[in-house]
Design a protein around this motif. Sequence first.
Motif, PDB file in Angstrom:
ATOM      1  N   ALA A  91      11.192  -6.844 -73.314  1.00 16.98           N
ATOM      2  CA  ALA A  91      12.512  -7.703 -73.672  1.00 16.98           C
ATOM      3  C   ALA A  91      12.051  -9.124 -73.110  1.00 16.98           C
ATOM      4  CB  ALA A  91      13.414  -7.151 -72.670  1.00 16.98           C
ATOM      5  N   LEU A  92      11.248  -9.255 -72.349  1.00 15.10           N
ATOM      6  CA  LEU A  92      10.852 -10.888 -71.851  1.00 15.10           C
ATOM      7  C   LEU A  92      10.204 -11.346 -73.042  1.00 15.10           C
ATOM      8  CD1 LEU A  92      10.157 -10.318 -68.154  1.00 15.10           C
ATOM      9  CD2 LEU A  92      11.756 -11.451 -68.942  1.00 15.10           C
ATOM     10  N   PHE A  93       9.149 -10.560 -73.672  1.00 10.58           N
ATOM     11  CA  PHE A  93       8.444 -11.206 -74.768  1.00 10.58           C
ATOM     12  C   PHE A  93       9.448 -11.331 -75.648  1.00 10.58           C
ATOM     13  CE2 PHE A  93       4.467  -9.926 -72.820  1.00 10.58           C
ATOM     14  CZ  PHE A  93       3.536 -10.817 -73.247  1.00 10.58           C
ATOM     15  N   VAL A  94      10.489 -10.383 -76.036  1.00 13.16           N
ATOM     16  CA  VAL A  94      11.146 -10.639 -77.484  1.00 13.16           C
ATOM     17  C   VAL A  94      12.102 -11.929 -77.117  1.00 13.16           C
ATOM     18  CG1 VAL A  94      13.255  -9.516 -78.459  1.00 13.16           C
ATOM     19  CG2 VAL A  94      11.056  -8.269 -77.968  1.00 13.16           C
ATOM     20  N   SER A 123       5.542 -16.212 -70.597  1.00 14.20           N
ATOM     21  CA  SER A 123       5.026 -16.391 -69.111  1.00 14.20           C
ATOM     22  C   SER A 123       5.580 -15.400 -68.149  1.00 14.20           C
ATOM     23  CB  SER A 123       4.942 -17.665 -68.895  1.00 14.20           C
ATOM     24  OG  SER A 123       6.263 -18.155 -68.986  1.00 14.20           O
ATOM     25  N   ALA A 124       6.951 -15.321 -68.121  1.00 11.46           N
ATOM     26  CA  ALA A 124       7.685 -14.402 -67.326  1.00 11.46           C
ATOM     27  C   ALA A 124       7.189 -13.000 -67.489  1.00 11.46           C
ATOM     28  CB  ALA A 124       9.217 -14.586 -67.539  1.00 11.46           C
ATOM     29  N   ALA A 125       6.989 -12.525 -68.600  1.00 11.76           N
ATOM     30  CA  ALA A 125       6.634 -11.221 -68.762  1.00 11.76           C
ATOM     31  C   ALA A 125       5.045 -10.846 -68.160  1.00 11.76           C
ATOM     32  CB  ALA A 125       6.358 -10.812 -70.287  1.00 11.76           C
ATOM     33  N   ARG A 126       4.241 -12.023 -68.306  1.00 10.79           N
ATOM     34  CA  ARG A 126       2.920 -12.070 -67.686  1.00 10.79           C
ATOM     35  C   ARG A 126       2.861 -11.852 -66.227  1.00 10.79           C
ATOM     36  NH1 ARG A 126       1.744 -14.767 -72.190  1.00 10.79           N
ATOM     37  NH2 ARG A 126       1.883 -16.727 -71.302  1.00 10.79           N
ATOM     38  N   GLU A 127       3.957 -12.727 -65.601  1.00  6.31           N
ATOM     39  CA  GLU A 127       4.197 -12.596 -64.317  1.00  6.31           C
ATOM     40  C   GLU A 127       4.727 -11.342 -63.610  1.00  6.31           C
ATOM     41  OE1 GLU A 127       3.223 -14.866 -61.454  1.00  6.31           O
ATOM     42  OE2 GLU A 127       2.124 -15.636 -63.110  1.00  6.31           O
ATOM     43  N   LEU A 128       5.564 -10.884 -64.380  1.00  5.51           N
ATOM     44  CA  LEU A 128       6.114  -9.397 -64.137  1.00  5.51           C
ATOM     45  C   LEU A 128       5.089  -8.456 -63.991  1.00  5.51           C
ATOM     46  CD1 LEU A 128       8.469  -7.756 -63.364  1.00  5.51           C
ATOM     47  CD2 LEU A 128       9.011  -7.357 -65.672  1.00  5.51           C
ATOM     48  N   VAL A 129       4.289  -8.683 -65.188  1.00  5.50           N
ATOM     49  CA  VAL A 129       2.904  -7.465 -65.401  1.00  5.50           C
ATOM     50  C   VAL A 129       2.022  -7.780 -63.789  1.00  5.50           C
ATOM     51  CG1 VAL A 129       0.948  -7.239 -66.514  1.00  5.50           C
ATOM     52  CG2 VAL A 129       3.027  -7.295 -67.591  1.00  5.50           C
ATOM     53  N   GLY A 130       1.782  -8.977 -63.330  1.00  3.34           N
ATOM     54  CA  GLY A 130       0.802  -9.213 -62.585  1.00  3.34           C
ATOM     55  C   GLY A 130       1.508  -9.505 -61.272  1.00  3.34           C
TER      56      GLY A 130
END
Length: 149
Positions: free
Chosen positions: A38-41, A46-53
Motif C-alpha cells: 500500500a505504501l508503494f501504491v 521510501s516509507a515502504a523501505r523503512e517499514l521493511v527495515g
Amino acid sequence: MRRRRSRGVGYAVPAVDLRGLLVGLGVAVAIWTIAVGALFVVGRPSAARELVGLVPNLLLLFKDLLRDPRVPRGAKAWLAVGAVWLASPIDLLPEFIPVLGPLDDAIVAAVILRHLIRRAGPDVVAEHWRGDPETLRRVLRVFGAVPRT
C-alpha cells in the motif's frame, strides 16, 4: 488447549498447536506485505523501505550500542532486554492483529531509545542508526525523546 501426558512425569505438558502458529504467522506476513504494498501504491516507496527495515535496523542499533563503551552499563541492560523482546516471537499483542500487532514492539523500542538518548546522548544513538535518520527522529519525537523542530 490440548494437554498430553509426559512419560514418567506426573504433570501435563501443553501440546503445541503448530497449525495455529503457522496460520498466525501467515496472517502477520500477509498484513505486513499489504502494508508495504500500500505504501508503494500511494507513492511512498521510501516509507515502504523503512517499514521493511525498521525491526532489523532496531536490532542492529541495539547490538551496536551494547558494544559501545560510551553507553552506561544500566542502559546496556535495557538494550539487552529490548533486543530479546524484538527478536522474540512471543508478544503481548499477537503480530497478526492489524495495526495493534506491532505496536508493543514499537513502544518497547521507543521507550528504550528514549532512555538511551537520556543516558548516552542523541549523538551516540544516531551514530549507530543504519536506517533513514528521519525515521529515527520521527520515532523519538513521537515518544518525547527529542524536541520538535
